[in-house]
Design a protein around this motif. Structure first.
Motif, PDB file in Angstrom:
ATOM      1  N   ASP A   1       0.814  -1.223   0.000  1.00 14.76           N
ATOM      2  CA  ASP A   1       0.000   0.000   0.000  1.00 14.76           C
ATOM      3  C   ASP A   1       0.842   1.265   0.000  1.00 14.76           C
ATOM      4  OD1 ASP A   1      -2.267  -1.397  -0.012  1.00 14.76           O
ATOM      5  OD2 ASP A   1      -2.590  -1.358   2.143  1.00 14.76           O
ATOM      6  N   SER A   2       2.130   1.114   0.051  1.00 10.76           N
ATOM      7  CA  SER A   2       2.974   2.279   0.244  1.00 10.76           C
ATOM      8  C   SER A   2       3.115   3.079  -1.046  1.00 10.76           C
ATOM      9  CB  SER A   2       4.361   1.865   0.714  1.00 10.76           C
ATOM     10  OG  SER A   2       5.082   1.365  -0.379  1.00 10.76           O
ATOM     11  N   TYR A   3       3.854   4.158  -0.939  1.00  9.61           N
ATOM     12  CA  TYR A   3       4.029   5.030  -2.089  1.00  9.61           C
ATOM     13  C   TYR A   3       4.861   4.387  -3.186  1.00  9.61           C
ATOM     14  CZ  TYR A   3       8.439   5.873   0.332  1.00  9.61           C
ATOM     15  OH  TYR A   3       9.639   5.719   0.955  1.00  9.61           O
ATOM     16  N   LEU A   4       5.412   3.211  -2.929  1.00 12.54           N
ATOM     17  CA  LEU A   4       6.182   2.528  -3.975  1.00 12.54           C
ATOM     18  C   LEU A   4       5.262   1.899  -5.017  1.00 12.54           C
ATOM     19  CD1 LEU A   4       8.881   0.812  -1.766  1.00 12.54           C
ATOM     20  CD2 LEU A   4       9.119   2.841  -3.179  1.00 12.54           C
ATOM     21  N   THR A   5       3.997   1.710  -4.633  1.00 14.73           N
ATOM     22  CA  THR A   5       3.050   1.120  -5.563  1.00 14.73           C
ATOM     23  C   THR A   5       2.322   2.235  -6.313  1.00 14.73           C
ATOM     24  OG1 THR A   5       2.722  -0.570  -3.907  1.00 14.73           O
ATOM     25  CG2 THR A   5       1.126  -0.505  -5.682  1.00 14.73           C
ATOM     26  N   PRO A   6       2.156   2.114  -7.618  1.00 17.36           N
ATOM     27  CA  PRO A   6       1.458   3.184  -8.337  1.00 17.36           C
ATOM     28  C   PRO A   6       0.050   3.368  -7.785  1.00 17.36           C
ATOM     29  CG  PRO A   6       2.374   1.566  -9.861  1.00 17.36           C
ATOM     30  CD  PRO A   6       2.548   1.013  -8.490  1.00 17.36           C
TER      31      PRO A   6
ATOM     32  N   TYR B   1       3.619  10.604  -9.102  1.00 14.81           N
ATOM     33  CA  TYR B   1       2.717  11.670  -9.576  1.00 14.81           C
ATOM     34  C   TYR B   1       1.518  11.150 -10.354  1.00 14.81           C
ATOM     35  CZ  TYR B   1       7.163  13.992  -8.686  1.00 14.81           C
ATOM     36  OH  TYR B   1       8.325  14.409  -8.098  1.00 14.81           O
ATOM     37  N   GLY B   2       1.492   9.867 -10.677  1.00 13.47           N
ATOM     38  CA  GLY B   2       0.356   9.316 -11.408  1.00 13.47           C
ATOM     39  C   GLY B   2       0.666   9.132 -12.886  1.00 13.47           C
TER      40      GLY B   2
ATOM     41  N   TRP C   1       6.644  14.399 -16.142  1.00 15.42           N
ATOM     42  CA  TRP C   1       6.942  15.599 -15.357  1.00 15.42           C
ATOM     43  C   TRP C   1       8.420  15.696 -14.961  1.00 15.42           C
ATOM     44  CZ3 TRP C   1       2.807  17.194 -11.182  1.00 15.42           C
ATOM     45  CH2 TRP C   1       1.711  17.765 -11.850  1.00 15.42           C
ATOM     46  N   THR C   2       8.852  16.958 -14.874  1.00 14.04           N
ATOM     47  CA  THR C   2      10.194  17.223 -14.336  1.00 14.04           C
ATOM     48  C   THR C   2       9.996  17.871 -12.956  1.00 14.04           C
ATOM     49  OG1 THR C   2      10.209  19.431 -15.258  1.00 14.04           O
ATOM     50  CG2 THR C   2      11.116  17.676 -16.638  1.00 14.04           C
TER      51      THR C   2
ATOM     52  N   GLN D   1       2.412  15.530  -5.652  1.00 14.34           N
ATOM     53  CA  GLN D   1       2.244  16.936  -6.032  1.00 14.34           C
ATOM     54  C   GLN D   1       1.049  17.601  -5.340  1.00 14.34           C
ATOM     55  OE1 GLN D   1       1.702  14.337  -7.926  1.00 14.34           O
ATOM     56  NE2 GLN D   1       0.138  14.627  -9.490  1.00 14.34           N
ATOM     57  N   ASP D   2       0.279  16.780  -4.613  1.00 14.60           N
ATOM     58  CA  ASP D   2      -0.959  17.316  -4.033  1.00 14.60           C
ATOM     59  C   ASP D   2      -0.837  17.680  -2.558  1.00 14.60           C
ATOM     60  OD1 ASP D   2      -2.188  17.123  -6.435  1.00 14.60           O
ATOM     61  OD2 ASP D   2      -3.085  15.161  -6.066  1.00 14.60           O
ATOM     62  N   TRP D   3       0.361  17.591  -2.000  1.00 17.61           N
ATOM     63  CA  TRP D   3       0.536  17.958  -0.586  1.00 17.61           C
ATOM     64  C   TRP D   3       1.949  18.467  -0.348  1.00 17.61           C
ATOM     65  CZ3 TRP D   3       4.309  15.239   2.190  1.00 17.61           C
ATOM     66  CH2 TRP D   3       4.789  14.078   1.559  1.00 17.61           C
ATOM     67  N   GLU D   4       2.087  19.167   0.730  1.00 18.14           N
ATOM     68  CA  GLU D   4       3.426  19.639   1.114  1.00 18.14           C
ATOM     69  C   GLU D   4       3.459  19.891   2.624  1.00 18.14           C
ATOM     70  OE1 GLU D   4       5.697  21.886  -1.529  1.00 18.14           O
ATOM     71  OE2 GLU D   4       6.332  23.318  -0.004  1.00 18.14           O
ATOM     72  N   ILE D   5       4.596  19.580   3.226  1.00 11.70           N
ATOM     73  CA  ILE D   5       4.701  19.844   4.666  1.00 11.70           C
ATOM     74  C   ILE D   5       5.665  21.010   4.878  1.00 11.70           C
ATOM     75  CG2 ILE D   5       5.501  18.947   6.890  1.00 11.70           C
ATOM     76  CD1 ILE D   5       4.550  16.203   6.057  1.00 11.70           C
ATOM     77  N   ILE D   6       5.206  22.008   5.616  1.00  8.83           N
ATOM     78  CA  ILE D   6       6.106  23.100   6.007  1.00  8.83           C
ATOM     79  C   ILE D   6       6.474  22.858   7.452  1.00  8.83           C
ATOM     80  CG2 ILE D   6       6.376  25.594   6.230  1.00  8.83           C
ATOM     81  CD1 ILE D   6       4.241  25.897   4.078  1.00  8.83           C
TER      82      ILE D   6
END
Lengths: 369, 118
Positions: B9-14, B38-39, B45-46, B84-89
């Motif tokens: 389920d991790s981010y390694l899986t598309p 990114y999908g 994407w670059t 691309q849909d989130w960011e942590i500050i």
């Protein structure tokens, strides 16, 4: 900014575990104070199970059963050298045992129930980490727990020098902590539902009261276990529950249980066979919300085993739909939190039929809370 | 949850949308990475594209403030969302708490329900 200075500053159990871990990082011994039944011992077990300190062994040692001389060890003559050797108690961890674990917690439960002379004998063990010839291995940390003198437990006043050797935390009961623990440990849904509605009944210990049964988190755990089979008539079940949590609370709980008994089967709700709820009794609805979360978790586990989550996604969709049609806001948010926070069940938005409606109704509320 | 499930389920899986399928062996390594992060739509994407895309939605972002739990927050976002849909500050506020920015409100709500006690 003002700071309130109170004579006794209390901490929640969830906060205490962080503080204990911090104290352990400096090898400082910790003393947990608290009334009976609030989960002091479970807190220590919880730290071990969470493996926040790596693989952890808990050694539960009750000094109340010791004589002062027992701590030092049993005298054995070493004839060859003409001296007396001391065999330490088997409860104390040896180097060999300690090496097999990342951390060993030496848990001195009910330390202040031990006679003052035994407590005094523990000075050296607690502060200097050694007693006689025995030395605590490096990865051993010491934690003690006990009831306060005002709790009418068996407690001696702790000698001040020993008190000064500990970092002290006094625990308090907190419903949210208990709820998180309860849903993780499959506590009976009727118990969780009732207490969510009547939070004050989670803990009503009064040291002045002569009643033998009183409500504490531990007593509710007993009640939950005894309710598992549900094979007794109501009158006997009331006696059983009264024996755990006291008569007054037991009668209120049984009234709740009677209404909860008429609730729809959670399996039928998640299958989409039942879409409306007739009762509007709040405590019963809380119980149903809890049962739905339990059932949803089981569906997820079954789906993961079978490597097919279609049925689980469908059930999650029905779960959200049922909540939208029947539950009040607070209950919906509580059930969503149990599912997502405790059971890590996060719905896939495109698989939930009414997700947009769910977000429109509760999104702002959750985000602004 | 088993370690295996966490990995799957991790981010390694598309993270594919409903009905999408992908055979990663047909793509170049860079595209594979992009598909995972990114999908499928954004496989070319670059880093500059990601930066520009984020700059567009950030002013309207849904902000969730968290104290501690930074690792958990990051793991949750990586597991459930496109990068691309989130960011942590980090340490965004004077009390050293962190802000998690979300492009989409529903995802912010699910994040809050999953991780934040309120």
């Amino acid at each position: 900014m003002t700071t309130t200075i109170s004579e006794t500053r209390t901490v929640r159990i969830s906060e205490a575990s962080k503080l204990i871990v911090k104290a352990f990082s400096k090898k400082r011994p910790v003393f947990l104070w608290g009334p009976p039944g609030i989960g002091k011992s479970e807190l220590v077990d919880g730290i071990a199970v969470s493996e926040v300190l790596g693989r952890t062994l808990v050694i539960d040692m009750r000094l109340a059963l010791f004589e002062p001389t027992d701590l030092r060890g049993y005298p054995v003559p070493d004839v060859a050298n003409g001296v007396m050797q001391w065999l330490p108690p088997a409860d104390l961890p040896t180097q060999e045992v300690a090496q097999e674990w990342d951390t060993v917690i030496l848990f001195l439960d009910e330390l202040n129930s031990a006679a003052p002379s035994v407590q005094a004998a523990a000075y050296q063990l607690i502060l200097n980490r050694r007693i006689g010839q025995y030395k605590l291995p490096d990865n051993v940390v010491v934690i003690a727990a006990g009831n306060r003198e005002t709790d009418k437990g068996v407690a001696y006043r702790m000698p001040k020098p020993l008190e000064n050797r500990f970092v002290h935390f006094e625990l308090r009961v907190d419903f949210t902590d208990w709820l998180n623990w309860a849903v993780d440990n499959n506590i009976n849904a009727d118990v969780v539902g009732y207490l969510t509605f009547a939070k004050n009944d989670l803990y009503n210990f009064d040291p002045q009261s002569s009643s033998r049964g009183f409500a504490t988190p531990r007593a509710w755990t007993f009640a939950s276990e005894l309710l598992e089979d549900d094979d007794l008539p109501d009158s006997l079940t009331t006696d059983l529950i009264a024996g755990c949590v006291g008569e007054g609370v037991a009668i209120k709980f049984m009234a709740h249980k009677k209404i909860a008994g008429d609730l729809p089967n959670p399996t039928d709700v998640l299958d989409g066979k039942v879409k409306t709820l007739d009762t509007k009794e709040v405590s019963a609805m809380y119980a149903l919300a809890t049962s739905l979360c339990y059932e949803l978790r089981e569906r997820n586990q079954r789906g993961e085993k079978a490597k097919n989550l279609d049925s689980y996604h469908k059930a999650f969709s029905n779960f959200i739909g049922f909540m939208l049609d029947n539950f009040e806001t607070e209950m919906t948010v509580m059930a969503s939190r149990i599912a997502m926070q405790n059971y890590k069940l996060v719905p896939k938005q495109d698989k939930i039929e009414r997700f947009n409606e769910y977000f429109e109704r509760y999104g702002r509320l959750v985000l602004d809370a | 949850m088993s370690t295996l499930n966490v990995m799957v389920d991790s981010y390694l899986t598309p993270k594919l949308k409903e009905g999408e399928t992908v055979d990663l062996s047909l793509f170049q390594p860079r595209e594979r990475t992009n598909i995972r992060l990114y999908g499928l739509e954004n496989k070319d994407w670059t880093p500059a594209d990601v930066f520009e895309y984020k700059c567009k939605w950030k002013p309207e972002a849904e902000v969730v403030n968290i104290r501690g739990s930074l690792d958990k927050a990051q793991a949750w976002c990586k597991t459930h969302l496109y990068m691309q849909d989130w960011e942590i500050i980090r340490h965004a506020m004077p009390d050293d708490s962190h802000n998690v920015l979300f492009k989409n409100g529903p995802e912010a709500m699910l994040f809050r329900l999953s991780l934040v006690t309120f």
